[in-house]
Design an enzyme around this catalytic site. Sequence first.
Site, mmCIF file in Angstrom:
data_model
loop_
_atom_site.group_PDB
_atom_site.id
_atom_site.type_symbol
_atom_site.label_atom_id
_atom_site.label_comp_id
_atom_site.label_asym_id
_atom_site.label_seq_id
_atom_site.Cartn_x
_atom_site.Cartn_y
_atom_site.Cartn_z
ATOM 1 N N LYS A 176 0.867 -1.180 0.000
ATOM 2 C CA LYS A 176 0.000 0.000 0.000
ATOM 3 C C LYS A 176 0.907 1.235 0.000
ATOM 4 O O LYS A 176 1.374 1.677 1.042
ATOM 5 C CB LYS A 176 -0.886 -0.015 1.255
ATOM 6 C CG LYS A 176 -2.252 0.684 1.136
ATOM 7 C CD LYS A 176 -2.226 2.142 0.820
ATOM 8 C CE LYS A 176 -1.713 2.992 1.951
ATOM 9 N NZ LYS A 176 -1.623 4.436 1.530
ATOM 10 N N GLU A 251 10.000 1.824 10.427
ATOM 11 C CA GLU A 251 11.052 2.814 10.184
ATOM 12 C C GLU A 251 10.352 4.172 10.173
ATOM 13 O O GLU A 251 9.587 4.463 9.246
ATOM 14 C CB GLU A 251 11.715 2.506 8.842
ATOM 15 C CG GLU A 251 13.130 3.003 8.757
ATOM 16 C CD GLU A 251 13.164 4.405 8.204
ATOM 17 O OE1 GLU A 251 13.130 4.544 6.979
ATOM 18 O OE2 GLU A 251 13.207 5.365 8.983
ATOM 19 N N CYS A 285 14.226 10.925 5.770
ATOM 20 C CA CYS A 285 14.244 10.731 7.236
ATOM 21 C C CYS A 285 15.664 10.798 7.761
ATOM 22 O O CYS A 285 15.879 10.974 8.956
ATOM 23 C CB CYS A 285 13.623 9.397 7.589
ATOM 24 S SG CYS A 285 14.383 8.045 6.719
ATOM 25 N N GLU A 387 10.216 16.727 14.140
ATOM 26 C CA GLU A 387 10.614 16.469 12.753
ATOM 27 C C GLU A 387 9.829 17.397 11.832
ATOM 28 O O GLU A 387 8.607 17.403 11.851
ATOM 29 C CB GLU A 387 10.333 15.011 12.381
ATOM 30 C CG GLU A 387 10.773 14.688 10.960
ATOM 31 C CD GLU A 387 10.568 13.234 10.587
ATOM 32 O OE1 GLU A 387 9.476 12.701 10.845
ATOM 33 O OE2 GLU A 387 11.514 12.629 10.053
HETATM 34 O O1 TXE Z 1 3.467 9.632 6.784
HETATM 35 P P1 TXE Z 1 2.331 8.660 7.142
HETATM 36 P P2 TXE Z 1 3.340 10.857 5.860
HETATM 37 C C1 TXE Z 1 7.380 11.612 8.575
HETATM 38 C C2 TXE Z 1 7.473 13.067 8.249
HETATM 39 C C3 TXE Z 1 6.144 13.354 7.689
HETATM 40 C C4 TXE Z 1 5.283 12.517 8.590
HETATM 41 C C5 TXE Z 1 3.974 12.211 7.953
HETATM 42 O O2 TXE Z 1 7.635 13.814 9.430
HETATM 43 O O3 TXE Z 1 5.779 14.721 7.815
HETATM 44 O O4 TXE Z 1 6.001 11.306 8.751
HETATM 45 O O5 TXE Z 1 4.288 11.817 6.603
HETATM 46 C C6 TXE Z 1 0.099 5.089 5.458
HETATM 47 N N1 TXE Z 1 -2.622 2.651 9.077
HETATM 48 N N2 TXE Z 1 7.883 10.755 7.518
HETATM 49 O O6 TXE Z 1 2.016 11.523 5.827
HETATM 50 O O7 TXE Z 1 1.030 9.312 7.350
HETATM 51 C C7 TXE Z 1 0.083 6.195 4.437
HETATM 52 O O8 TXE Z 1 -1.000 6.044 3.540
HETATM 53 C C8 TXE Z 1 -1.851 2.158 8.088
HETATM 54 C C9 TXE Z 1 9.107 10.057 7.738
HETATM 55 O O9 TXE Z 1 3.846 10.280 4.590
HETATM 56 O O10 TXE Z 1 2.922 7.899 8.238
HETATM 57 C C10 TXE Z 1 1.424 5.997 3.754
HETATM 58 O O11 TXE Z 1 1.346 4.936 2.826
HETATM 59 N N3 TXE Z 1 -1.179 2.925 7.203
HETATM 60 C C11 TXE Z 1 9.177 8.848 6.851
HETATM 61 C C12 TXE Z 1 2.324 5.592 4.917
HETATM 62 O O12 TXE Z 1 1.452 5.098 5.936
HETATM 63 C C13 TXE Z 1 -1.310 4.272 7.325
HETATM 64 C C14 TXE Z 1 8.926 9.197 5.421
HETATM 65 C C15 TXE Z 1 3.110 6.765 5.488
HETATM 66 O O13 TXE Z 1 2.183 7.766 5.795
HETATM 67 C C16 TXE Z 1 -2.102 4.869 8.323
HETATM 68 C C17 TXE Z 1 7.659 9.868 5.309
HETATM 69 C C18 TXE Z 1 -2.779 3.998 9.226
HETATM 70 N N4 TXE Z 1 -3.550 4.464 10.214
HETATM 71 C C19 TXE Z 1 7.172 10.640 6.361
HETATM 72 N N5 TXE Z 1 -2.024 6.233 8.184
HETATM 73 C C20 TXE Z 1 10.520 8.142 6.898
HETATM 74 N N6 TXE Z 1 10.865 7.596 8.059
HETATM 75 O O14 TXE Z 1 11.192 8.074 5.885
HETATM 76 C C21 TXE Z 1 -1.199 6.458 7.140
HETATM 77 N N7 TXE Z 1 -0.767 5.290 6.606
#
Ligand code: TXE
Length: 483
Positions: A176, A251, A285, A387
């Site tokens: 996903k 991660e 990240c 972050e």
């Molecule tokens: O992450 P999300 P986002 C950090 C960064 C960013 C914040 C939010 O600070 O601003 O995370 O970013 C799915 N159950 N990083 O919005 O929401 C979502 O659809 C299952 C660091 O991208 O965590 C996507 O596919 N899945 C990070 C994935 O999770 C869910 C890189 C990431 O989305 C869900 C990106 C749920 N309840 C953001 N809610 C890194 N470590 O590299 C969302 N998702």
Amino acid sequence: MEIKNFINNQWVGEHANGKALEKIANIGPATGEVIGSLPRSGADEINQAVQAAKKAFPDWSQTTAEIRADFLNRLADQVDANAEALANAESLDQGKPVHLARQMDIARVAKNFRFFASAILQETSMATHPQKGLLNYVLKKPVGVAGLISPWNLPLYLLSWKIAPALACGNTVVAKPSELTSMTAHLFSQLAVKVGLPAGVLNIVYGYGNEAGQALVSHPEVPIISFTGGTQTGQTVIQSSAPYFKKLSLELGGKNANLIFADCDFEAMMESTLRSSFLNQGEICLCNSRLYIEESLYPRFVEEFVQRTIKLKVGPPAEASSFMGALVSRAHLEKVMGFIQTAKDQGGKILCGGKKSDLPKPFSDGFFLEPTVIADLPENSACIQEEIFGPVVTLSKFSQFRESIEKANQVKYGLSATVWTQDLTKALAAAEQLSVGTVWVNTWMQRDLRVPFGGQKASGVGREGGHHSIEFFTESTTVNIKY
Ligand code: TXE
């Protein structure tokens, strides 16, 4: 690009009852325009994908490592052959410059597949411990249907980092991707069909995290989840999967310190620090968003760093001269701008940047932000503790070695840190004392793919990379035979 779910090697845009799935508009970050759509999938679509993956599991898990490695190598060949289309799609979807998508994202996708194709052939899956009259050995078996959830910053790069080991170990997959960046996953599904991957081995379902993502994490027939994303969401994933005792690899976010000592190789440090601060619009990240500079070097550092930051070009992603492209979404741009405003409210000094970049049409409505350097913030301020995940760094001073370590460790995150010094003792002591998953000394973002990668504290749980990925994507059975 009209993206459809990839289930059982078919592209499906409808519910099981034939009704068309609602579509989510995909917005291009560089122009703010609609550039396509993806299906708004829910529990039904996730379940269809899980059933397809379950059906494919017996045969796929019985294939030999050689056969699976061959599929992975052919996928890598297809990625190389379609690198240009993949890089352009990644740039269009995520906002990063095309040249960065080409040489960082897509090159690494092919490398991930080749790496795990060879890793699975070297894996000693049967560790025996013979004793007199008692034979003990360990079987490594695939887990089943693996749920892979990936974020929007390095879309296909991070998705491939999960798909490759999952398939290499004989699992089948339901992936996903982030709803913000689904295009390259769709293109990748076409390559999977091209190499003849059996139906149901790889399935990709698109949609919102709290709908499709949530359904995958809480599906009773998905025993293992590899997740990369925000720390907040990581907590939700743990809670939703708890009733099923799923194997989890998380991660999450980072707030990485860059410790710059006066005795460093200044030019090498400067070159690398501009990248580790702002590469991929700061949306990695592993970016170092907190810079700690030894007091005696601070004036020289600030002058040089600000001068060179101002010269970094924020431009149209297709232009080779653009160092930064657009942030991934309007909401993310506003979130990052919010942090900059808070910094001003908390007494920070904006040394450069802080404003949206104004580009000519058709980019005038794109989500472009100048690289921003903020100084004089208190250590407990939001920009130093949270972050931001954008092209924003903070500058702070330290005078003692111990102080630099204390400041680096005083955030809830523990993903990575970078240390610039020519003093070996200092470098080794810093590596020992920094509470992070990865330490770089006199470099950044370079590592052998066999090392364990991941964070501690609020940056995640578990490690992936080389043997650690194979450990994660297999279950072991210990067998003890008396004779
Ligand atoms: O992450 P999300 P986002 C950090 C960064 C960013 C914040 C939010 O600070 O601003 O995370 O970013 C799915 N159950 N990083 O919005 O929401 C979502 O659809 C299952 C660091 O991208 O965590 C996507 O596919 N899945 C990070 C994935 O999770 C869910 C890189 C990431 O989305 C869900 C990106 C749920 N309840 C953001 N809610 C890194 N470590 O590299 C969302 N998702």
